[in-house]
Design a protein around this motif. Structure first.
Motif, PDB file in Angstrom:
ATOM      1  N   GLY A 313     106.361  54.088   4.112  1.00 28.59           N
ATOM      2  CA  GLY A 313     106.890  52.772   4.478  1.00 28.59           C
ATOM      3  C   GLY A 313     106.079  52.042   5.521  1.00 28.59           C
ATOM      4  O   GLY A 313     106.352  50.872   5.814  1.00 28.59           O
ATOM      5  N   ASP A 314     105.072  52.738   6.119  1.00 23.58           N
ATOM      6  CA  ASP A 314     104.216  52.078   7.109  1.00 23.58           C
ATOM      7  C   ASP A 314     103.269  51.085   6.434  1.00 23.58           C
ATOM      8  O   ASP A 314     102.816  51.299   5.305  1.00 23.58           O
ATOM      9  CB  ASP A 314     103.366  53.096   7.867  1.00 23.58           C
ATOM     10  N   THR A 315     102.964  50.023   7.171  1.00 23.69           N
ATOM     11  CA  THR A 315     101.956  49.055   6.718  1.00 23.69           C
ATOM     12  C   THR A 315     100.908  48.890   7.809  1.00 23.69           C
ATOM     13  O   THR A 315     101.246  48.619   8.973  1.00 23.69           O
ATOM     14  CB  THR A 315     102.572  47.683   6.401  1.00 23.69           C
ATOM     15  N   LEU A 316      99.655  49.064   7.430  1.00 20.83           N
ATOM     16  CA  LEU A 316      98.530  48.848   8.331  1.00 20.83           C
ATOM     17  C   LEU A 316      98.031  47.416   8.157  1.00 20.83           C
ATOM     18  O   LEU A 316      97.789  46.972   7.032  1.00 20.83           O
ATOM     19  CB  LEU A 316      97.398  49.824   8.011  1.00 20.83           C
ATOM     20  N   ILE A 317      97.887  46.698   9.269  1.00 19.39           N
ATOM     21  CA  ILE A 317      97.429  45.309   9.220  1.00 19.39           C
ATOM     22  C   ILE A 317      96.141  45.177  10.034  1.00 19.39           C
ATOM     23  O   ILE A 317      96.115  45.483  11.228  1.00 19.39           O
ATOM     24  CB  ILE A 317      98.496  44.342   9.760  1.00 19.39           C
ATOM     25  N   MET A 318      95.076  44.739   9.379  1.00 20.72           N
ATOM     26  CA  MET A 318      93.799  44.463  10.033  1.00 20.72           C
ATOM     27  C   MET A 318      93.599  42.949  10.017  1.00 20.72           C
ATOM     28  O   MET A 318      93.902  42.291   9.019  1.00 20.72           O
ATOM     29  CB  MET A 318      92.660  45.178   9.288  1.00 20.72           C
ATOM     30  N   TYR A 319      93.064  42.390  11.083  1.00 21.48           N
ATOM     31  CA  TYR A 319      92.991  40.936  11.207  1.00 21.48           C
ATOM     32  C   TYR A 319      91.822  40.554  12.109  1.00 21.48           C
ATOM     33  O   TYR A 319      91.296  41.388  12.865  1.00 21.48           O
ATOM     34  CB  TYR A 319      94.302  40.388  11.792  1.00 21.48           C
ATOM     35  N   THR A 320      91.407  39.299  12.047  1.00 22.44           N
ATOM     36  CA  THR A 320      90.398  38.788  12.973  1.00 22.44           C
ATOM     37  C   THR A 320      91.094  38.019  14.095  1.00 22.44           C
ATOM     38  O   THR A 320      92.285  37.701  14.009  1.00 22.44           O
ATOM     39  CB  THR A 320      89.410  37.866  12.255  1.00 22.44           C
ATOM     40  N   ASP A 321      90.331  37.695  15.143  1.00 21.96           N
ATOM     41  CA  ASP A 321      90.958  37.030  16.290  1.00 21.96           C
ATOM     42  C   ASP A 321      91.333  35.584  15.994  1.00 21.96           C
ATOM     43  O   ASP A 321      91.981  34.928  16.814  1.00 21.96           O
ATOM     44  CB  ASP A 321      90.069  37.108  17.533  1.00 21.96           C
ATOM     45  N   GLY A 322      90.950  35.078  14.799  1.00 21.97           N
ATOM     46  CA  GLY A 322      91.454  33.768  14.403  1.00 21.97           C
ATOM     47  C   GLY A 322      92.957  33.757  14.252  1.00 21.97           C
ATOM     48  O   GLY A 322      93.588  32.693  14.342  1.00 21.97           O
ATOM     49  N   VAL A 323      93.559  34.919  14.016  1.00 20.50           N
ATOM     50  CA  VAL A 323      95.013  35.025  13.921  1.00 20.50           C
ATOM     51  C   VAL A 323      95.642  34.893  15.304  1.00 20.50           C
ATOM     52  O   VAL A 323      96.456  33.994  15.555  1.00 20.50           O
ATOM     53  CB  VAL A 323      95.423  36.369  13.267  1.00 20.50           C
ATOM     54  N   THR A 324      95.270  35.777  16.205  1.00 18.90           N
ATOM     55  CA  THR A 324      95.907  35.799  17.527  1.00 18.90           C
ATOM     56  C   THR A 324      95.492  34.625  18.404  1.00 18.90           C
ATOM     57  O   THR A 324      96.192  34.275  19.349  1.00 18.90           O
ATOM     58  CB  THR A 324      95.583  37.116  18.245  1.00 18.90           C
ATOM     59  N   GLU A 325      94.334  33.987  18.082  1.00 24.19           N
ATOM     60  CA  GLU A 325      93.869  32.861  18.886  1.00 24.19           C
ATOM     61  C   GLU A 325      94.101  31.517  18.205  1.00 24.19           C
ATOM     62  O   GLU A 325      93.550  30.499  18.631  1.00 24.19           O
ATOM     63  CB  GLU A 325      92.392  33.038  19.224  1.00 24.19           C
ATOM     64  N   ALA A 326      94.901  31.506  17.148  1.00 21.91           N
ATOM     65  CA  ALA A 326      95.311  30.227  16.555  1.00 21.91           C
ATOM     66  C   ALA A 326      96.070  29.419  17.604  1.00 21.91           C
ATOM     67  O   ALA A 326      96.851  29.976  18.389  1.00 21.91           O
ATOM     68  CB  ALA A 326      96.183  30.470  15.327  1.00 21.91           C
ATOM     69  N   ALA A 327      95.824  28.104  17.645  1.00 20.54           N
ATOM     70  CA  ALA A 327      96.390  27.254  18.703  1.00 20.54           C
ATOM     71  C   ALA A 327      97.331  26.221  18.107  1.00 20.54           C
ATOM     72  O   ALA A 327      97.249  25.872  16.924  1.00 20.54           O
ATOM     73  CB  ALA A 327      95.271  26.566  19.479  1.00 20.54           C
TER      74      ALA A 327
END
Length: 387
Positions: A313-327
């Motif tokens: 049931g676990d989900t691994l999420i990989m992302y770039t900093d465009g996600v966390t630094e969206a303004a």
């Protein structure tokens, strides 16, 4: 202009032609202007249809067969780029205003002051050159935009559209470029022994230079990953290749994970990238610890790897900093906490597509503000051990 500006003079007075040629002889000898003549509007239109090199029309208002005001209305249907200058009697402001409303660029009055005429023609030709330069720049921009559109289509075409999903796992991913072409990329590799390689990367800078470096990094990454099952070795080899020929001094952050789809075991190496996020079936979230490693393309070094076993049931999420630094409009950043809250709530709400939930959340948060960084995500959901 590289060639003389061709000017059509329209006037029914027979003395104007020799007088104008005599008074403008210096400009004619210097090949600044090339004059041709017509005696009424009908004759002028015929000359305009026969000669598309005419750029300026210098026309009297009062003429037989077709007057200058009617001629002004007809000129755009023959050549909308022509600039018109009207010759009017001194004080005839009604006709001058009407001529300007019908598209005349400027006017001179009779009796003609040839010093004023020179200035008027020069100003008209200069404005015409500015117009031509603007149209040329527009055409060039349209060509560039067309090429960028093609490049964007090509870049999107190399990203995975289908994923090696199985009975006990599901993979999803997306990349949204901040410009026509981006520097982010992700890739999925089907490896031997029920293993899947997942790569996500973010090139420094944006636009065309980043896209070119992205293409090189992506090709090198794919070629190396297919033949190596140690993610640290893959990152090291790609880094060595990028360091060999990096005249632009660009770099790329990379997170590469190899997942055993039977057991849920993840082995991953880090090249200066954001830590992956794991969300459980109950909605609990945590960031995985990261092994040592800096961005690729800077200098040669060794890289470490770490492991983590996913529970059912676990989900691994990989992302770039465009996600966390969206303004957003207030210049607030999306941030890691919001990312954790969004995926946690999506799991509790029974949503299967966490990538879609993240992208919709970013759109809601940004309030329509164009983003300055590419936004890329991959998710791997593990449904349990497979014997």
């Amino acid at each position: 202009m590289t060639t003389p500006c061709k000017i059509l003079v329209v006037d029914d007075e027979p003395d104007l032609e020799p007088l104008l040629l005599q008074r403008m002889r210096r400009e004619i000898r210097r090949k600044e202007y090339d004059f041709t003549f017509a005696h009424n509007g009908v004759e002028a239109l015929q000359k305009l249809r026969e000669d598309d090199t005419i750029q300026v029309v210098l026309s009297d208002i009062n003429m037989p067969e077709m007057d200058g005001l009617t001629l002004l209305q007809e000129i755009p249907s023959v050549n909308p780029d022509i600039r018109s200058v009207i010759i009017s009697a001194y004080g005839d402001m009604k006709n001058i205003r009407m001529a300007m409303n019908r598209g005349a660029f400027d006017f001179v009055t009779k009796p003609i002051d040839f010093d004023d005429l020179r200035v008027t023609i020069k100003r008209t030709v200069e404005q015409l050159q500015i117009w031509h330069d603007a149209m040329s720049a527009r055409d060039e921009l349209l060509s560039i935009n067309n090429e960028l559109s093609i490049a964007s289509t090509m870049q999107q075409s190399i990203l995975p559209k289908s994923f090696p999903n199985g009975d006990n796992f599901e993979i999803s991913g997306t990349m949204r470029a901040a410009r026509d072409v981006g520097g982010d990329f992700f890739d999925i590799y089907q490896l031997e022994g029920d293993k899947v390689g997942m790569c996500i990367a973010d090139v420094s800078d944006k636009g065309v230079p980043a896209a070119l470096f992205m293409m090189s990094s992506r090709s090198t990454m794919k070629g190396t990953a297919i033949g190596t099952l140690d993610p640290a070795d893959v990152i090291r080899d790609v880094n060595e290749f990028l360091c060999e020929d990096n005249m632009a001094n660009m770099f790329v952050t990379v997170l590469y994970a190899i997942v055993d789809t039977r057991s849920g075991m993840i082995t991953y190496a880090n090249g200066g990238h954001n830590p992956p996020l794991v969300v459980s079936a109950s909605g609990e979230t945590r960031f995985l610890p990261m092994p040592e490693g800096i961005a690729l393309g800077m200098f040669n070094m060794s890289f470490d790897k770490m492991t983590h076993r996913l529970d059912a049931g676990d989900t691994l999420i990989m992302y770039t900093d465009g996600v966390t630094e969206a303004a957003n409009q207030e210049n607030d950043l999306y941030g890691e906490e919001r990312l954790m809250d969004v995926v946690s709530q999506a799991v509790r709400d029974g949503k299967d597509d966490l990538i879609d939930s993240i992208m919709k959340s970013i759109d809601d948060f940004s309030q329509g503000l164009d983003q300055t960084d590419d936004i890329t995500c991959i998710s791997f959901r593990f449904d349990g051990y497979k014997s």
